[in-house]
Design a protein around this motif. Structure first.
Motif, PDB file in Angstrom:
ATOM      1  N   THR A  80       0.416  -8.733   5.216  1.00 27.73           N
ATOM      2  CA  THR A  80       2.394  -8.330   5.335  1.00 27.73           C
ATOM      3  C   THR A  80       1.666  -7.135   4.203  1.00 27.73           C
ATOM      4  O   THR A  80       1.943  -6.247   3.685  1.00 27.73           O
ATOM      5  N   ARG A  81       1.812  -7.704   2.937  1.00 28.20           N
ATOM      6  CA  ARG A  81       1.949  -7.239   1.537  1.00 28.20           C
ATOM      7  C   ARG A  81       0.698  -7.064   1.175  1.00 28.20           C
ATOM      8  O   ARG A  81       0.892  -5.481   1.005  1.00 28.20           O
ATOM      9  N   ALA A  82      -0.633  -6.635   1.744  1.00 27.52           N
ATOM     10  CA  ALA A  82      -1.445  -6.594   0.737  1.00 27.52           C
ATOM     11  C   ALA A  82      -1.856  -4.704   2.337  1.00 27.52           C
ATOM     12  O   ALA A  82      -1.975  -4.255   1.175  1.00 27.52           O
ATOM     13  N   GLU A  83      -1.380  -5.038   3.232  1.00 26.89           N
ATOM     14  CA  GLU A  83      -1.422  -3.937   4.068  1.00 26.89           C
ATOM     15  C   GLU A  83      -0.054  -2.971   3.633  1.00 26.89           C
ATOM     16  O   GLU A  83      -0.410  -1.846   3.733  1.00 26.89           O
TER      17      GLU A  83
ATOM     18  N   ARG B 291       0.834  -2.835   0.491  1.00 19.78           N
ATOM     19  CA  ARG B 291      -0.028  -1.519  -0.719  1.00 19.78           C
ATOM     20  C   ARG B 291      -0.767  -1.276  -0.396  1.00 19.78           C
ATOM     21  O   ARG B 291      -1.751   0.147  -1.445  1.00 19.78           O
ATOM     22  N   SER B 292      -1.924  -1.401   0.482  1.00 26.46           N
ATOM     23  CA  SER B 292      -2.650  -0.187   0.775  1.00 26.46           C
ATOM     24  C   SER B 292      -2.537   0.967   1.392  1.00 26.46           C
ATOM     25  O   SER B 292      -2.542   1.533   1.005  1.00 26.46           O
ATOM     26  N   GLU B 293      -1.520   0.592   2.016  1.00 27.72           N
ATOM     27  CA  GLU B 293      -0.566   1.995   2.786  1.00 27.72           C
ATOM     28  C   GLU B 293       0.259   3.055   1.243  1.00 27.72           C
ATOM     29  O   GLU B 293      -0.215   4.535   1.467  1.00 27.72           O
ATOM     30  N   SER B 294       0.570   1.652   0.342  1.00 29.09           N
ATOM     31  CA  SER B 294       1.503   2.856  -0.717  1.00 29.09           C
ATOM     32  C   SER B 294      -0.309   3.260  -1.571  1.00 29.09           C
ATOM     33  O   SER B 294       0.676   4.569  -2.026  1.00 29.09           O
ATOM     34  N   ALA B 295      -0.703   2.033  -1.360  1.00 28.01           N
ATOM     35  CA  ALA B 295      -2.107   3.362  -2.226  1.00 28.01           C
ATOM     36  C   ALA B 295      -2.761   4.430  -2.055  1.00 28.01           C
ATOM     37  O   ALA B 295      -3.251   5.392  -2.331  1.00 28.01           O
ATOM     38  N   ALA B 296      -3.006   4.333  -0.365  1.00 31.71           N
ATOM     39  CA  ALA B 296      -3.315   5.562  -0.014  1.00 31.71           C
ATOM     40  C   ALA B 296      -2.951   7.325   0.333  1.00 31.71           C
ATOM     41  O   ALA B 296      -2.903   8.342  -0.277  1.00 31.71           O
ATOM     42  N   ARG B 297      -0.742   6.848   0.109  1.00 27.16           N
ATOM     43  CA  ARG B 297      -0.082   7.420  -0.173  1.00 27.16           C
ATOM     44  C   ARG B 297      -0.512   8.206  -2.021  1.00 27.16           C
ATOM     45  O   ARG B 297      -0.030   9.449  -1.623  1.00 27.16           O
TER      46      ARG B 297
END
Length: 284
Positions: free
Chosen positions: A273-276, A278-284
């Motif tokens: 969940t944390r990895a997801e 982080r990925s969403e935060s990086a994409a934004r």
């Protein structure tokens, strides 16, 4: 097998305490077998010391000191592993006292303690579970044995008084007074040379066989067997308790294993969940 807080630490945490490692060492079957081997070797050394020439006594004494050092190190490891709980087990106190006696300098007025070094062999009782259960059974049977011992003493006293009155004048060397009669009847109870005593008394009183036969039937075949019954009962209760403890320990370990697996699964889900996130935060 006792379950402690250290045992409940998740396997995946990677933080195994020093005490936990030492406990794993002292509880390891290989370590226990090594200690048993050292105890047996020490018993052999103490026996050989009584037979070897003087010029070999120093080497054996040195080996005995090394083995004693092994016992001291083992006790220290167990003390560190279990902490204050070490002294809650009477067997640990027993081992500590035996090793402490061996550490007292056996010279001068304390030279008698040199003969007590052989007590270290008794540590084998604590190291071998089957022997330990036997001793636990004997200890558990002590209250019942006390009642049987009281009955045995009462019946022995009655027989002593009767035999002294009946046969004191016939065979004073066997039944002259209460002390002599008590020793004679104890010898009769063990079956040692009682026919010779009975025949000597029967030479003067042919009916004396009745007393001896009744005494042996009652004391040897009845009362003494009560001791065996009480001891066997105590051992059976200890065996039953040990089986229940093993079952409880197995159930507890199964629960702990299940909890560890669940914690590992939850940890993996949280990491995913944390990895997801982080990925969403990086994409934004």
């Amino acid at each position: 097998m006792a379950v402690s807080r250290e045992d409940m630490t998740p396997m995946g945490s990677g933080n195994i305490s020093v005490r936990g490692r030492i406990r794993a060492l002292v509880d390891d079957d290989t370590f226990q077998k090594v200690i048993i081997g050292v105890i047996i070797l020490n018993a052999v050394v103490l026996g050989v010391e009584t037979m070897v020439p003087e010029h070999l006594a120093h080497e054996l004494a040195l080996l005995d000191s090394v083995l004693l050092g092994v016992f001291v190190v083992e006790l220290v490891l167990r003390l560190v592993a279990y902490g204050p709980r070490f002294f809650l087990d009477p067997w640990n106190i027993f081992d500590t006292v035996i090793v402490a006696i061996a550490l007292v300098p056996a010279t001068g007025p304390m030279s008698v303690l040199r003969a007590l070094r052989i007590l270290r062999v008794l540590r084998l009782v604590n190291s071998v579970p089957s022997m330990r259960r036997v001793v636990d059974g004997l200890i558990k049977a002590v209250p019942g044995m006390g009642a049987v011992a009281g009955l045995l003493g009462l019946m022995m006293y009655v027989a002593v008084v009767i035999s002294t009155n009946l046969y004191g004048s016939i065979a004073p060397e066997y039944f002259g007074d209460l002390g002599t009669s008590a020793f004679t009847l104890f010898q009769t109870m063990t079956g040692e040379a009682w026919p010779d005593i009975a025949r000597e008394v029967m030479a003067e009183d042919p009916s004396a066989w009745i007393f001896f036969v009744v005494f042996i039937l009652v004391m040897t075949f009845a009362v003494l067997n009560l001791f065996l019954a009480v001891v066997v009962s105590g051992m059976e209760s200890v065996e039953t308790l040990a089986e229940h403890e093993e079952e409880s320990d197995a159930e507890m370990m199964a629960i702990l294993t299940s909890l560890r697996e669940d914690l590992t699964a939850v940890r993996e889900e949280l990491a995913a969940t944390r990895a997801e996130l982080r990925s969403e935060s990086a994409a934004r």
